[in-house]
Design an enzyme around this catalytic site. Structure first.
Site, PDB file in Angstrom:
ATOM      1  CG  HIS A  46      -0.258  -0.286   2.520  1.00 28.03           C
ATOM      2  ND1 HIS A  46       0.683   0.581   3.055  1.00 28.03           N
ATOM      3  CD2 HIS A  46      -0.337  -1.327   3.392  1.00 28.03           C
ATOM      4  CE1 HIS A  46       1.110   0.107   4.210  1.00 28.03           C
ATOM      5  NE2 HIS A  46       0.533  -1.074   4.432  1.00 28.03           N
ATOM      6  CG  HIS A  49       4.327  -1.668   1.951  1.00 30.25           C
ATOM      7  ND1 HIS A  49       3.002  -2.006   1.938  1.00 30.25           N
ATOM      8  CD2 HIS A  49       4.907  -2.428   2.916  1.00 30.25           C
ATOM      9  CE1 HIS A  49       2.769  -2.938   2.856  1.00 30.25           C
ATOM     10  NE2 HIS A  49       3.916  -3.210   3.472  1.00 30.25           N
ATOM     11  CE  LYS A 161      -0.141  -0.114  11.091  1.00 30.85           C
ATOM     12  NZ  LYS A 161       0.106  -1.527  11.410  1.00 30.85           N
TER      13      LYS A 161
END
EC number: 6.3.2.1
Lengths: 289, 289
Positions: A46, A49, A161
């Site tokens: 997504h 990345h 994250k």
């Protein structure tokens, strides 16, 4: 270099599936005097990345991205078989981003018969995720060590994250004297604050509207701490907020931002970290104070 | 290259004590296009170590030898504090051998505050030494992984004297994709068969006359196996011989020479391995069949 990247965006990256092919491609870069950046992924790519890939491009001449759904970091009851595999779409996105090389090894390339080595990390791996996924960081450590040694990258970008993972990998690289610089990549979020994650696609439309509560609660806690609130009390309040929204909370915690140890003095840098279940989907997020 | 080595024999090697100095010296070799061989030691050097250095010189342009008495491979009740430290004599011997670089890090260089990483190896590390020194191979694994990554050597020579260690290091290098070739070095023996060891200097003159019984018993067993004896029975006979000589035997075993697993078929390559106490000194030895 920026110009070269622009020119190459959209060009299909080279795809290799074995360590020998990977090392051969990297040796070509080295002969040309080029530096190498690395972004490890489990695919299902997504924009989060892609942001790491673009960050790596600012740090090195060439960027290799690995796609490998690592079985050793999933427990038997977790979502290994269900984890999204979207290889062709991933390669398209990496082509758009101007990635040079995709490394997609098979399971038997990474863990051949007779594989016998494990890596354990204390310190930042203790608590938080480990309390709920005790197998997780040993699985992450072995696969990341192997990938870093296979690629021989100069710099590797890991997303914030997965903040505890970032701290664990940083600790391991330092302890093992891995000749690579570990660089954190900022979390990319949807407009309503939900951190991008490959697992977000598991969410039902209804769950998707609820999910941003984690980021909202952590943000509220961070503001409170900056205004003088006791970190543990602010974290407890965030936990209550998330639970009230219907999530089953694994943890919400305020920790030392580097060691991830419980806070012992008011001068420490603070990181707020959370993990909670929304239906059958486990979400994690974190924020600096 | 042989000529260059001859010319340099007797010249004092460069001595470095930190990873940064080591990497700087290695970078100089690399810039000159030279390959690097590595021999890790705990000092107290004898002709067995020097043979490994000379072997490494046949395999690479430059040879680095590390001297580090690794605390993590000693249990609290073992001989870490008593282990012989003979640094100046070691450097003299390495100068005679034409060693290029001596790497002698301090404990805090190898294990700085906050060090948190461990490596465990199943397979060849199971049984034998691990039954009596359960901490040993985790200590060996972490220090060898660090040294291999610090030196970035192309080839590293490990003595067959520590045969299980050789197999464990070989397994680890393969599993972690360490970019180094592990090469075995033959055991060097006294004229009466006793394997050279830094710990032989602990022996009293009387014990020294008894010590060769281990090699004699293993040799007898190897000959018997070649003549058709059942390996486990031959090993048991060797154990009885060693015990009759007054040693306290930890183990005498016939194992698969590669995996070190117990033998399951008559076609496997066999290695005989032994460990026994002579007074307060623990001796180990092994032999191929």
């Amino acid at each position: 270099m920026g110009r070269q990247r622009m020119a190459e965006a959209g060009k299909a990256p080279k795809i290799v599936g074995t360590v020998a092919e990977l090392r051969s491609a990297v040796a070509d870069y080295r002969r040309a005097g080029e530096t190498l950046g690395f972004v490890p992924t489990m695919g299902a790519l997504h924009e989060g990345h892609i942001a790491l890939v673009k960050q790596a491009q600012t740090l090195a001449d060439r960027v290799v991205v690995s796609i490998f759904v690592n079985p050793t970091q999933f427990a038997p009851n977790e979502d290994f078989s269900r984890y999204p595999r979207t290889f062709d779409a991933d390669v398209d996105k990496l082509a758009q981003a101007g990635c040079d090389l995709v490394y997609a090894p098979g399971r038997e390339d990474m863990y051949p018969a007779g594989f016998s080595t494990g890596i354990s990390i204390a310190g930042p791996a203790q608590g938080l995720e480990s309390d709920f996924r005790p197998h997780f960081f040993s699985g992450v450590a072995i696969v990341v060590a192997k990938l870093l040694l296979q690629t021989a990258a100069d710099v590797a970008v890991f997303g914030e994250k997965d903040y505890q993972q970032l701290r664990v990998v940083t600790q391991m690289a330092r302890d093992l004297d891995l000749p690579v610089r570990i660089v954190p990549g900022p979390t990319v979020r949807e407009s309503d604050g939900l951190a991008l994650s490959s697992r977000n696609r598991y969410l039902t439309p209804e769950e998707r509207t609820v999910a941003p509560v984690i980021h909202r609660a952590l943000t509220t806690a961070a503001i409170a701490i900056k205004a003088g609130a006791v970190p543990d009390a602010a974290a407890a309040e965030a936990e209550a907020t998330i639970a009230r929204a219907g999530l089953k909370v694994d943890y919400v915690a305020a920790r030392n931002a580097e060691t991830l140890a419980p806070l012992a003095s008011p001068d420490e840098p603070v990181r707020l970290l959370a993990a909670a279940w929304l239906g059958t989907t486990r979400l994690i997020d974190n924020i600096g104070v």
